[in-house]
Write an enzyme that holds these catalytic residues in place. Sequence first.
Site, mmCIF file in Angstrom:
data_model
loop_
_atom_site.group_PDB
_atom_site.id
_atom_site.type_symbol
_atom_site.label_atom_id
_atom_site.label_comp_id
_atom_site.label_asym_id
_atom_site.label_seq_id
_atom_site.Cartn_x
_atom_site.Cartn_y
_atom_site.Cartn_z
ATOM 1 N N ARG A 70 0.700 -1.257 -0.248
ATOM 2 C CA ARG A 70 -0.125 0.053 -0.176
ATOM 3 C C ARG A 70 0.844 0.994 -0.428
ATOM 4 O O ARG A 70 0.984 2.306 -0.543
ATOM 5 C CB ARG A 70 -1.254 -0.505 0.865
ATOM 6 N N GLY A 89 -1.799 -11.688 -5.361
ATOM 7 C CA GLY A 89 -2.908 -10.753 -5.378
ATOM 8 C C GLY A 89 -2.680 -9.114 -5.593
ATOM 9 O O GLY A 89 -3.419 -8.524 -5.716
ATOM 10 N N SER A 129 -12.343 -11.396 -2.340
ATOM 11 C CA SER A 129 -11.195 -11.344 -1.845
ATOM 12 C C SER A 129 -11.318 -9.562 -1.737
ATOM 13 O O SER A 129 -12.056 -8.824 -2.872
ATOM 14 C CB SER A 129 -9.795 -10.988 -3.284
ATOM 15 N N GLU A 163 -5.814 -15.725 6.280
ATOM 16 C CA GLU A 163 -4.052 -15.873 5.517
ATOM 17 C C GLU A 163 -3.362 -16.826 6.484
ATOM 18 O O GLU A 163 -3.024 -17.239 6.819
ATOM 19 C CB GLU A 163 -2.977 -14.624 5.717
ATOM 20 N N ARG A 185 2.419 -20.138 2.425
ATOM 21 C CA ARG A 185 2.327 -20.193 3.154
ATOM 22 C C ARG A 185 1.776 -22.373 4.057
ATOM 23 O O ARG A 185 1.618 -22.408 4.796
ATOM 24 C CB ARG A 185 0.470 -19.963 3.892
HETATM 25 O O1 LIG Z 1 -4.775 -6.733 0.934
HETATM 26 C C1 LIG Z 1 -4.193 -7.167 0.941
HETATM 27 O O2 LIG Z 1 -2.890 -7.082 1.472
HETATM 28 C C2 LIG Z 1 -4.375 -8.587 1.291
HETATM 29 C C3 LIG Z 1 -5.950 -8.691 1.807
HETATM 30 C C4 LIG Z 1 -5.645 -10.980 1.849
HETATM 31 O O3 LIG Z 1 -6.585 -11.117 0.994
HETATM 32 P P1 LIG Z 1 -8.044 -11.940 0.494
HETATM 33 O O4 LIG Z 1 -9.687 -11.167 1.127
HETATM 34 O O5 LIG Z 1 -8.242 -12.616 -1.236
HETATM 35 O O6 LIG Z 1 -7.546 -12.652 1.488
HETATM 36 C C5 LIG Z 1 -5.278 -11.458 2.429
HETATM 37 O O7 LIG Z 1 -5.503 -12.548 2.174
HETATM 38 C C6 LIG Z 1 -3.926 -11.136 1.705
HETATM 39 O O8 LIG Z 1 -2.588 -12.084 2.439
HETATM 40 C C7 LIG Z 1 -3.291 -9.360 1.709
HETATM 41 C C1 LIG Z 2 -3.501 -14.648 0.005
HETATM 42 C C2 LIG Z 2 -1.931 -14.389 0.273
HETATM 43 O O1 LIG Z 2 -1.572 -13.536 -0.943
HETATM 44 P P1 LIG Z 2 -1.684 -12.506 -2.197
HETATM 45 O O2 LIG Z 2 -1.560 -10.917 -1.234
HETATM 46 O O3 LIG Z 2 -1.176 -12.694 -3.095
HETATM 47 O O4 LIG Z 2 -3.774 -13.126 -1.746
HETATM 48 C C3 LIG Z 2 -0.680 -14.649 1.551
HETATM 49 O O5 LIG Z 2 -0.285 -14.114 1.441
HETATM 50 O O6 LIG Z 2 -1.514 -15.344 1.848
#
Ligand SMILES: O=C(O)C1=C[C@@H](OP(=O)(O)O)[C@@H](O)[C@H](O)C1
Ligand SMILES: C=C(OP(=O)(O)O)C(=O)O
Length: 433
Positions: A37, A101, A175, A319, A391
Amino acid sequence: MGNLTATRPPQPWTAPTASDPVAATLRLPGSKSMTARALVLGALASGPSTLDRPLRARDTELMAGGLRELGAHMSVSDDDRWLVRPHPLVGPAHVDVGLAGTVMRFLPPVAGLAEGRVTFDGDPHARTRPLGPLIGALRSLGVRVDAPPTGSLPLAVLGAGRVAGGEVVIDASASSQLVSGLLLAAPRFDRGVVVRHEGPPVPSAPHLRMTVQMLRAAGAAVDDTTPDVWAVEPGPLTGRGWEIEPDLSGAAPFFAAALVTGGEVTLQGWPRSSLQPVEQLRGLLHRMGGEVTLGTAGLTVRGTGTVRGLDADLSDVGELTPVLTALAMLADSPSRLTGVGHIRGHETDRVAALAKEFTALGADLTETTDGLEIRPRPLRGGTFRTYDDHRMAHAAAVAGLAVPGIEVDDVSCTSKTMPEFPALWSGMVTGKS
Ligand SMILES: O=C(O)C1=C[C@@H](OP(=O)(O)O)[C@@H](O)[C@H](O)C1
Ligand SMILES: C=C(OP(=O)(O)O)C(=O)O
């Protein structure tokens, strides 16, 4: 920058068994989510930003690399302080999202602000991760996106140098990142944004709170008072210094080691007030038999050697599921983990992968649509496949403390968020940390 390619040679790894209670004080790398971020907000700001103690790992290097492709100046050679200098965003550009992601959901809205064509692709599995709702939302906010009918990668954003913005409805049940991505870029949209979620609950609420808090810290006006609605006013973002907290999810396997071995692990550098769900992790570890304290030395977890079963909805902290599953496997009573159907769309289908790999080690656990049911019984050694998921490797490492002979097929996947994981883990277990 390292770790930018998907092709890493597999690195088999035998999870070390602990013969004594662990006793470690560790300083772990920075939060992936905060680093991501801060990089995005820094690139969109009107002045320079610094990130102190950022996470250097594949996901955050890809984020910095993607923003650099779009024109932002990123100086990441100093491990302790990264510098971001904004610059007009331009295409043509290509963004490699890897398996991150954060990169695949945070950068397409930024690309809408660039002038020119920006293409996105990543590792093979990234093409199966949910992205359709973000593509639909961007189109209704005035961004041209070329994407397959499946609503997935690879895609191209045909940036016009500006995004109209406005109101948009999205189903973000797959997500939370689908919403975070829209919000982070929204101050730079002509009309800002009002995002309304409609559908089953959005997971990972603490990550959405982190998005809102960091936007406000960068000068944005954000209203999140109505459940499932987030409004961001248009306006400038200010460059600033970001102190990146240690990564809580990365800390989880180390804390779990204290519970499994009846030892003590302290994570240094923990802030009094955190943007991460520390209280939730504390509560979960406490319910599983650990004692968690925040003192001057840091955040300390103590175990008794007895792990208790857990019945918990993990939708806020999905997570943590792999590590908590491994702990539950070693508990003195059954566990039921719910609320995490969405983690089937993470780095791998985590529910299915955990059930499959632990069953192969003799465990008795069943997959449910939104979680796992675990009935502890003795495990045996054997091969544990990670499916490129960091993980999964953490989960195997936790089980391996108590079960000799767990062979992780490829521990190099931990480079996604903590390249130093195997070394830190071995150091903790052998008492050399
Ligand atoms: O916004 C972020 O930094 C994240 C949000 C979550 O994603 P999800 O909402 O897809 O689980 C988390 O699991 C991911 O590891 C990081
Ligand atoms: C879900 C995860 O990662 P991402 O940011 O790729 O979604 C994670 O780090 O557990």
